[in-house]
Structure formats: structure tokens, C-alpha cells
Design a protein around this motif. Structure first.
Motif, PDB file in Angstrom:
ATOM      1  N   HIS A 173       0.830  -1.210   0.000  1.00 33.60           N
ATOM      2  CA  HIS A 173       0.000   0.000   0.000  1.00 33.60           C
ATOM      3  C   HIS A 173       0.861   1.255   0.000  1.00 33.60           C
ATOM      4  N   ALA A 174       1.842   1.311   0.889  1.00 33.48           N
ATOM      5  CA  ALA A 174       2.659   2.520   1.010  1.00 33.48           C
ATOM      6  C   ALA A 174       3.451   2.800  -0.261  1.00 33.48           C
ATOM      7  N   LEU A 175       3.856   1.737  -0.943  1.00 37.08           N
ATOM      8  CA  LEU A 175       4.643   1.879  -2.165  1.00 37.08           C
ATOM      9  C   LEU A 175       3.738   1.665  -3.369  1.00 37.08           C
ATOM     10  N   GLY A 176       2.962   2.681  -3.710  1.00 39.58           N
ATOM     11  CA  GLY A 176       2.126   2.587  -4.899  1.00 39.58           C
ATOM     12  C   GLY A 176       2.973   2.293  -6.125  1.00 39.58           C
ATOM     13  N   ARG A 177       2.332   1.848  -7.175  1.00 38.71           N
ATOM     14  CA  ARG A 177       3.081   1.392  -8.357  1.00 38.71           C
ATOM     15  C   ARG A 177       3.997   2.464  -8.928  1.00 38.71           C
ATOM     16  N   ALA A 178       3.606   3.729  -8.829  1.00 39.51           N
ATOM     17  CA  ALA A 178       4.398   4.796  -9.435  1.00 39.51           C
ATOM     18  C   ALA A 178       5.228   5.571  -8.416  1.00 39.51           C
ATOM     19  N   VAL A 179       5.322   5.062  -7.197  1.00 37.97           N
ATOM     20  CA  VAL A 179       6.048   5.785  -6.150  1.00 37.97           C
ATOM     21  C   VAL A 179       7.541   5.444  -6.225  1.00 37.97           C
ATOM     22  N   PRO A 180       8.393   6.429  -6.509  1.00 33.83           N
ATOM     23  CA  PRO A 180       9.835   6.156  -6.494  1.00 33.83           C
ATOM     24  C   PRO A 180      10.315   5.989  -5.056  1.00 33.83           C
ATOM     25  N   ALA A 181      11.159   5.008  -4.818  1.00 34.59           N
ATOM     26  CA  ALA A 181      11.599   4.749  -3.443  1.00 34.59           C
ATOM     27  C   ALA A 181      12.938   4.037  -3.452  1.00 34.59           C
ATOM     28  N   HIS A 182      13.654   4.179  -2.362  1.00 36.01           N
ATOM     29  CA  HIS A 182      14.838   3.362  -2.103  1.00 36.01           C
ATOM     30  C   HIS A 182      14.829   3.046  -0.619  1.00 36.01           C
ATOM     31  N   ALA A 183      15.537   1.999  -0.236  1.00 37.27           N
ATOM     32  CA  ALA A 183      15.422   1.509   1.135  1.00 37.27           C
ATOM     33  C   ALA A 183      16.780   1.105   1.681  1.00 37.27           C
ATOM     34  N   TYR A 184      16.778   0.953   3.010  1.00 39.38           N
ATOM     35  CA  TYR A 184      17.977   0.554   3.741  1.00 39.38           C
ATOM     36  C   TYR A 184      17.613  -0.648   4.610  1.00 39.38           C
ATOM     37  N   ARG A 185      18.526  -1.615   4.658  1.00 39.04           N
ATOM     38  CA  ARG A 185      18.253  -2.873   5.346  1.00 39.04           C
ATOM     39  C   ARG A 185      19.291  -3.091   6.449  1.00 39.04           C
ATOM     40  N   ARG A 186      18.813  -3.524   7.615  1.00 42.41           N
ATOM     41  CA  ARG A 186      19.735  -3.822   8.712  1.00 42.41           C
ATOM     42  C   ARG A 186      19.096  -4.831   9.659  1.00 42.41           C
ATOM     43  N   ASP A 187      19.745  -5.951   9.874  1.00 46.81           N
ATOM     44  CA  ASP A 187      19.348  -6.945  10.876  1.00 46.81           C
ATOM     45  C   ASP A 187      17.856  -7.270  10.845  1.00 46.81           C
ATOM     46  N   GLY A 188      17.326  -7.501   9.648  1.00 49.31           N
ATOM     47  CA  GLY A 188      15.932  -7.902   9.501  1.00 49.31           C
ATOM     48  C   GLY A 188      14.952  -6.773   9.325  1.00 49.31           C
ATOM     49  N   ALA A 189      15.398  -5.535   9.508  1.00 49.20           N
ATOM     50  CA  ALA A 189      14.518  -4.369   9.315  1.00 49.20           C
ATOM     51  C   ALA A 189      14.776  -3.750   7.950  1.00 49.20           C
ATOM     52  N   VAL A 190      13.718  -3.257   7.327  1.00 46.55           N
ATOM     53  CA  VAL A 190      13.820  -2.551   6.053  1.00 46.55           C
ATOM     54  C   VAL A 190      13.091  -1.222   6.206  1.00 46.55           C
ATOM     55  N   LEU A 191      13.790  -0.130   5.942  1.00 48.58           N
ATOM     56  CA  LEU A 191      13.194   1.209   6.008  1.00 48.58           C
ATOM     57  C   LEU A 191      13.336   1.861   4.650  1.00 48.58           C
ATOM     58  N   TRP A 192      12.201   2.299   4.080  1.00 51.29           N
ATOM     59  CA  TRP A 192      12.251   2.931   2.766  1.00 51.29           C
ATOM     60  C   TRP A 192      11.875   4.407   2.867  1.00 51.29           C
ATOM     61  N   LEU A 193      12.451   5.192   1.966  1.00 53.81           N
ATOM     62  CA  LEU A 193      12.192   6.620   1.862  1.00 53.81           C
ATOM     63  C   LEU A 193      11.510   6.918   0.539  1.00 53.81           C
ATOM     64  N   VAL A 194      10.575   7.875   0.562  1.00 54.50           N
ATOM     65  CA  VAL A 194       9.870   8.287  -0.649  1.00 54.50           C
ATOM     66  C   VAL A 194       9.864   9.813  -0.711  1.00 54.50           C
ATOM     67  N   PRO A 195       9.672  10.399  -1.896  1.00 57.35           N
ATOM     68  CA  PRO A 195       9.583  11.859  -2.010  1.00 57.35           C
ATOM     69  C   PRO A 195       8.404  12.391  -1.195  1.00 57.35           C
ATOM     70  N   PRO A 196       8.475  13.648  -0.722  1.00 56.62           N
ATOM     71  CA  PRO A 196       7.448  14.181   0.181  1.00 56.62           C
ATOM     72  C   PRO A 196       6.044  14.215  -0.400  1.00 56.62           C
ATOM     73  N   GLU A 197       5.922  14.316  -1.717  1.00 55.38           N
ATOM     74  CA  GLU A 197       4.582  14.373  -2.309  1.00 55.38           C
ATOM     75  C   GLU A 197       3.863  13.039  -2.245  1.00 55.38           C
ATOM     76  N   HIS A 198       4.542  11.986  -1.816  1.00 55.09           N
ATOM     77  CA  HIS A 198       3.937  10.649  -1.763  1.00 55.09           C
ATOM     78  C   HIS A 198       3.609  10.200  -0.346  1.00 55.09           C
ATOM     79  N   GLY A 199       3.644  11.116   0.622  1.00 53.33           N
ATOM     80  CA  GLY A 199       3.248  10.752   1.982  1.00 53.33           C
ATOM     81  C   GLY A 199       4.371  10.928   2.971  1.00 53.33           C
ATOM     82  N   PRO A 200       4.358  10.149   4.073  1.00 55.20           N
ATOM     83  CA  PRO A 200       5.428  10.239   5.070  1.00 55.20           C
ATOM     84  C   PRO A 200       6.796  10.021   4.419  1.00 55.20           C
TER      85      PRO A 200
END
Length: 246
Positions: free
Chosen positions: A26-53
Motif C-alpha cells: 500500500h505505502a509503495l504505490g506502483r508509481a512511487v519512487p523509493a529506495h530503502a535501507y536494510r539492517r538486521d531484519g529491518a527494512v526502512l524505505w524513503l519516498v519523495p514528500p509528495e507521496h506521503g510520510p
């Protein structure tokens, strides 16, 4: 510091890393550009401000928070930005990251149709002609709602009328391939009649006709709403904490 080999560069890689979790879908809609960081089982992704948090995370809380601290230190997270993170006690970030706001909520989802509710047949899709009544109802019954008429994230509004009066409404904020209900509310003088259940069931059924999964969010203090949603089939839960950086 963020290690380059722990960086995920696109939506497909992020979804694969989190097992295509409905929250991420849901958070990563099909057209939402994103990249993420992974550490010890956790994944945190960042998106441009116009796409939400600014960011969201799935996985163990401690490593997710460590990623946040590292990103802030690298200047990739800024004061005022919001993130949806795995549930954690506010004290875990004390002396490491200054947080202006912290709230706990649950992401619930279902892939099955709810039990039929009385008055569910009264749920209708609203039109532009309903905007004045919709605005008045939200102002009266849910003034703090983050889903309001005119919000570009809203696909459609649904509602229930008693006579000519709009007495219940909810927003379809589906994104990507996940349906999502938001801003559900009932006029104060109409509560206790089952209209909230009827609205939730009717909207869930309508969205399941177009999506394989439907989700919604509810604050942990809203015990009555959470009980209702579980009764209607929203028995899958992801505990989250939302923060705003100071």
C-alpha cells in the motif's frame, strides 16, 4: 553510517525484501519512487514528500530505529519529516533522535469479504454534488481526520444517507494494488445504530471487488473501532508507531 550494500534501489527490491507485505504494497504505490535501507531484519524505505510520510519501515524495531539515527546523521532525514516505524517505546530514541510527536496505531488488513451487515445496502458512492454535505459531516464528526474532501489521495468517497441527510462517510484511499479505507465517521446523533459497521462492510466489499487485499489504520486508543474491524474480518495486524522529527 549507511553501508551501500544494504541499500535497496527500487520498489520491486523493497517488496521482495519484506515478503510483499500488504503495508508495504500500500505505502509503495506502483508509481512511487523509493529506495530503502536494510539492517538486521529491518527494512526502512524513503519516498519523495509528495507521496506521503518521508519513510516507513517493517521488521524489528531496534534496527529500524538505528537506520533512522544513521539517516538523520547523514542528513537524509530532516526535522519536521514523518515516519511510520515498527511499534516502539518513545524512550528508545531518547538522546539519539529528537522526536516532536509520537503516536501508536495498527495497520489492519483482510482478504475476505465481511459478514453482511444491516443497512449495508444503503452504502453508496458519493459524487461531486455531495461535497458540501461531505465537508459539513467531516467537520462535525471527525474534525481531526487526515482524509478530507479535495485530498488528492482519495480515490472515491462513500456514504450513507438517512432521508436526504448524509450521516456517514468514508474515503477510499487505495494505492497500488491494495485497497485502503480511511476517514470513516458517523454523525454524532446517528451513532449506536450500526451505521459504522454497515459503512465499513460495504466499502470493504466494494474494494475487494478491485483488490485482493483491503487495509485500514486505527489508533491504539480507539478500542471500540478496533473491535468492530476485527469482527468484520480485519484480523491481520501490524503494530506501528508514527513519529515526527523535531
Amino acid at each position: 553510517m549507511i553501508i551501500d550494500d544494504r541499500v535497496l534501489q527500487d520498489r520491486s527490491a523493497i517488496l521482495a525484501a519484506v515478503g510483499h507485505h500488504p503495508f508495504a504494497r500500500h505505502a509503495l504505490g506502483r508509481a512511487v519512487p523509493a529506495h530503502a535501507y536494510r539492517r538486521d531484519g529491518a527494512v526502512l524505505w524513503l519516498v519523495p514528500p509528495e507521496h506521503g510520510p518521508a519513510g516507513c519501515a517493517i521488521g524489528p524495531a531496534q534496527p529500524a530505529l538505528e537506520i533512522c539515527v544513521a539517516l538523520a546523521a547523514d542528513g537524509k532525514l530532516q526535522p519536521g519529516q514523518r515516519l511510520h516505524l515498527p511499534r516502539h517505546d518513545r524512550g528508545l530514541l531518547a538522546d539519539r533522535l529528537t522526536v516532536a510527536e509520537h503516536s501508536d496505531w495498527d495497520f489492519h488488513w483482510t482478504d475476505t469479504s465481511p459478514p453482511t451487515q444491516p443497512d449495508e445496502q444503503s452504502v453508496v458512492r458519493l459524487t461531486d454534488a455531495d461535497q458540501p454535505a461531505l465537508t459539513a459531516l467531516v467537520d462535525e464528526s471527525f474534525p481531526t481526520s487526515t482524509s478530507r474532501p479535495g485530498d488528492p489521495r482519495v480515490v472515491d468517497w462513500y456514504g450513507i444517507r438517512v432521508g436526504d441527510r448524509l450521516v456517514a462517510c468514508g474515503a477510499d484511499r487505495s494505492q497500488g494494488d491494495i485497497g485502503f479505507l480511511a476517514g470513516l465517521t458517523v454523525a454524532p446523533d446517528q451513532r449506536g445504530r450500526g451505521l459504522g459497521a454497515a459503512l465499513t462492510a460495504g466499502m470493504t466489499r466494494a474494494l475487494l471487488a478491485r483488490h485482493d487485499t483491503v487495509g485500514l489504520g486505527v489508533y491504539t486508543h480507539n478500542v471500540g473501532a478496533a473491535r468492530l474491524y476485527r469482527r468484520l474480518g480485519y484480523t491481520n495486524t501490524l503494530p506501528l508507531s508514527s513519529i515526527r522529527l523535531a
